[in-house]
Design a protein around this motif. Structure first.
Motif, PDB file in Angstrom:
ATOM      1  N   GLY A   1       2.658  91.752 -70.044  1.00 27.19           N
ATOM      2  CA  GLY A   1       3.719  91.113 -70.821  1.00 27.19           C
ATOM      3  C   GLY A   1       4.884  90.573 -70.015  1.00 27.19           C
ATOM      4  N   TRP A   2       4.769  90.540 -68.679  1.00 26.47           N
ATOM      5  CA  TRP A   2       5.814  89.971 -67.836  1.00 26.47           C
ATOM      6  C   TRP A   2       5.644  88.458 -67.785  1.00 26.47           C
ATOM      7  N   SER A   3       6.748  87.705 -67.773  1.00 24.14           N
ATOM      8  CA  SER A   3       6.709  86.248 -67.658  1.00 24.14           C
ATOM      9  C   SER A   3       7.194  85.848 -66.276  1.00 24.14           C
ATOM     10  N   SER A   4       6.550  84.816 -65.742  1.00 27.11           N
ATOM     11  CA  SER A   4       6.974  84.285 -64.450  1.00 27.11           C
ATOM     12  C   SER A   4       8.317  83.592 -64.639  1.00 27.11           C
ATOM     13  N   TYR A   5       9.300  83.971 -63.861  1.00 28.90           N
ATOM     14  CA  TYR A   5      10.655  83.435 -63.964  1.00 28.90           C
ATOM     15  C   TYR A   5      10.937  82.459 -62.822  1.00 28.90           C
ATOM     16  N   LEU A   6      10.402  82.762 -61.642  1.00 27.63           N
ATOM     17  CA  LEU A   6      10.620  81.927 -60.464  1.00 27.63           C
ATOM     18  C   LEU A   6       9.465  82.164 -59.503  1.00 27.63           C
ATOM     19  N   ASN A   7       8.975  81.090 -58.907  1.00 31.68           N
ATOM     20  CA  ASN A   7       7.902  81.201 -57.931  1.00 31.68           C
ATOM     21  C   ASN A   7       8.268  80.306 -56.760  1.00 31.68           C
TER      22      ASN A   7
ATOM     23  N   VAL B   1       9.279  86.012 -59.001  1.00 31.18           N
ATOM     24  CA  VAL B   1      10.190  86.781 -59.852  1.00 31.18           C
ATOM     25  C   VAL B   1       9.635  86.753 -61.265  1.00 31.18           C
ATOM     26  N   PHE B   2       9.546  87.941 -61.879  1.00 31.61           N
ATOM     27  CA  PHE B   2       9.026  88.084 -63.242  1.00 31.61           C
ATOM     28  C   PHE B   2      10.096  88.740 -64.106  1.00 31.61           C
ATOM     29  N   GLN B   3      10.022  88.490 -65.423  1.00 26.22           N
ATOM     30  CA  GLN B   3      11.017  89.010 -66.363  1.00 26.22           C
ATOM     31  C   GLN B   3      10.302  89.602 -67.570  1.00 26.22           C
ATOM     32  N   LYS B   4      10.851  90.732 -68.051  1.00 23.78           N
ATOM     33  CA  LYS B   4      10.328  91.360 -69.267  1.00 23.78           C
ATOM     34  C   LYS B   4      11.414  92.241 -69.870  1.00 23.78           C
ATOM     35  N   ASP B   5      11.738  92.003 -71.142  1.00 25.10           N
ATOM     36  CA  ASP B   5      12.677  92.855 -71.887  1.00 25.10           C
ATOM     37  C   ASP B   5      13.969  93.139 -71.118  1.00 25.10           C
ATOM     38  N   GLY B   6      14.538  92.140 -70.490  1.00 25.90           N
ATOM     39  CA  GLY B   6      15.790  92.308 -69.770  1.00 25.90           C
ATOM     40  C   GLY B   6      15.656  92.880 -68.375  1.00 25.90           C
ATOM     41  N   SER B   7      14.442  93.199 -67.956  1.00 23.32           N
ATOM     42  CA  SER B   7      14.219  93.701 -66.596  1.00 23.32           C
ATOM     43  C   SER B   7      13.674  92.582 -65.718  1.00 23.32           C
ATOM     44  N   ILE B   8      13.994  92.656 -64.451  1.00 23.39           N
ATOM     45  CA  ILE B   8      13.538  91.675 -63.469  1.00 23.39           C
ATOM     46  C   ILE B   8      12.714  92.404 -62.411  1.00 23.39           C
ATOM     47  N   LEU B   9      11.590  91.824 -62.048  1.00 20.25           N
ATOM     48  CA  LEU B   9      10.757  92.342 -60.972  1.00 20.25           C
ATOM     49  C   LEU B   9      10.594  91.237 -59.940  1.00 20.25           C
ATOM     50  N   THR B  10      10.966  91.527 -58.708  1.00 22.28           N
ATOM     51  CA  THR B  10      10.785  90.581 -57.610  1.00 22.28           C
ATOM     52  C   THR B  10       9.646  91.083 -56.729  1.00 22.28           C
TER      53      THR B  10
ATOM     54  N   LYS C   1      -2.057  84.644 -50.660  1.00 20.21           N
ATOM     55  CA  LYS C   1      -2.545  84.044 -51.918  1.00 20.21           C
ATOM     56  C   LYS C   1      -3.210  85.088 -52.808  1.00 20.21           C
ATOM     57  N   GLU C   2      -4.001  85.990 -52.225  1.00 15.44           N
ATOM     58  CA  GLU C   2      -4.647  87.044 -53.018  1.00 15.44           C
ATOM     59  C   GLU C   2      -3.606  87.949 -53.678  1.00 15.44           C
ATOM     60  N   VAL C   3      -2.537  88.265 -52.953  1.00 17.68           N
ATOM     61  CA  VAL C   3      -1.476  89.101 -53.523  1.00 17.68           C
ATOM     62  C   VAL C   3      -0.784  88.355 -54.657  1.00 17.68           C
ATOM     63  N   GLN C   4      -0.452  87.091 -54.446  1.00 19.03           N
ATOM     64  CA  GLN C   4       0.175  86.281 -55.502  1.00 19.03           C
ATOM     65  C   GLN C   4      -0.697  86.258 -56.751  1.00 19.03           C
ATOM     66  N   ASP C   5      -1.965  85.952 -56.565  1.00 28.60           N
ATOM     67  CA  ASP C   5      -2.885  85.861 -57.708  1.00 28.60           C
ATOM     68  C   ASP C   5      -2.999  87.195 -58.439  1.00 28.60           C
ATOM     69  N   TYR C   6      -3.047  88.304 -57.684  1.00 33.70           N
ATOM     70  CA  TYR C   6      -3.140  89.630 -58.279  1.00 33.70           C
ATOM     71  C   TYR C   6      -1.939  89.902 -59.184  1.00 33.70           C
ATOM     72  N   TYR C   7      -0.731  89.708 -58.657  1.00 30.02           N
ATOM     73  CA  TYR C   7       0.457  90.025 -59.455  1.00 30.02           C
ATOM     74  C   TYR C   7       0.664  89.042 -60.606  1.00 30.02           C
ATOM     75  N   THR C   8       0.334  87.791 -60.426  1.00 29.00           N
ATOM     76  CA  THR C   8       0.432  86.837 -61.527  1.00 29.00           C
ATOM     77  C   THR C   8      -0.469  87.280 -62.677  1.00 29.00           C
ATOM     78  N   SER C   9      -1.695  87.651 -62.365  1.00 31.70           N
ATOM     79  CA  SER C   9      -2.660  88.067 -63.383  1.00 31.70           C
ATOM     80  C   SER C   9      -2.291  89.417 -64.014  1.00 31.70           C
ATOM     81  N   GLU C  10      -2.028  90.416 -63.165  1.00 32.10           N
ATOM     82  CA  GLU C  10      -1.755  91.765 -63.674  1.00 32.10           C
ATOM     83  C   GLU C  10      -0.464  91.832 -64.486  1.00 32.10           C
ATOM     84  N   LEU C  11       0.574  91.171 -64.013  1.00 31.62           N
ATOM     85  CA  LEU C  11       1.853  91.228 -64.732  1.00 31.62           C
ATOM     86  C   LEU C  11       1.788  90.457 -66.046  1.00 31.62           C
ATOM     87  N   ASP C  12       1.019  89.380 -66.082  1.00 31.24           N
ATOM     88  CA  ASP C  12       0.816  88.644 -67.337  1.00 31.24           C
ATOM     89  C   ASP C  12       0.171  89.556 -68.381  1.00 31.24           C
ATOM     90  N   LYS C  13      -0.812  90.337 -67.971  1.00 28.36           N
ATOM     91  CA  LYS C  13      -1.489  91.278 -68.887  1.00 28.36           C
ATOM     92  C   LYS C  13      -0.510  92.325 -69.429  1.00 28.36           C
TER      93      LYS C  13
END
Length: 86
Positions: free
Chosen positions: A42-48, A59-68, A28-40
């Protein structure tokens, strides 16, 4: 993409554009960290994928890139794998 504070034993895998590391934190701490940091950043949550104490996939998305972000609890540690693709 930054790794979490308290991360140890990191390894890069150039063949599939990923980086994995262990961290002294809960799933949960890892999830919360990446949700918060990636939002800052400009990454959007695509799938959780639903998670429990054993792991999750985000899974996060930004400018045509995907981060899992794959999070797995194993042997009392949490292993995080960051994989990018375009």
């Amino acid at each position: 993409i930054r790794v979490m504070p308290r991360a140890t034993a990191g390894q890069e895998f150039a063949s599939n554009s990923s980086y994995s590391y262990k961290v002294d934190a809960s799933v949960k701490e890892v999830q919360d960290y990446y949700t918060s940091e990636l939002d800052k950043l400009g990454w959007s949550s695509y799938l959780n994928m639903p998670s429990d104490q054993n792991g999750s996939i985000q899974v996060f998305q930004k400018d045509g890139s995907i981060l899992t972000v794959t999070i797995m609890e194993t042997d009392g540690s949490v292993v995080v794998m960051l994989t990018t693709s375009s």
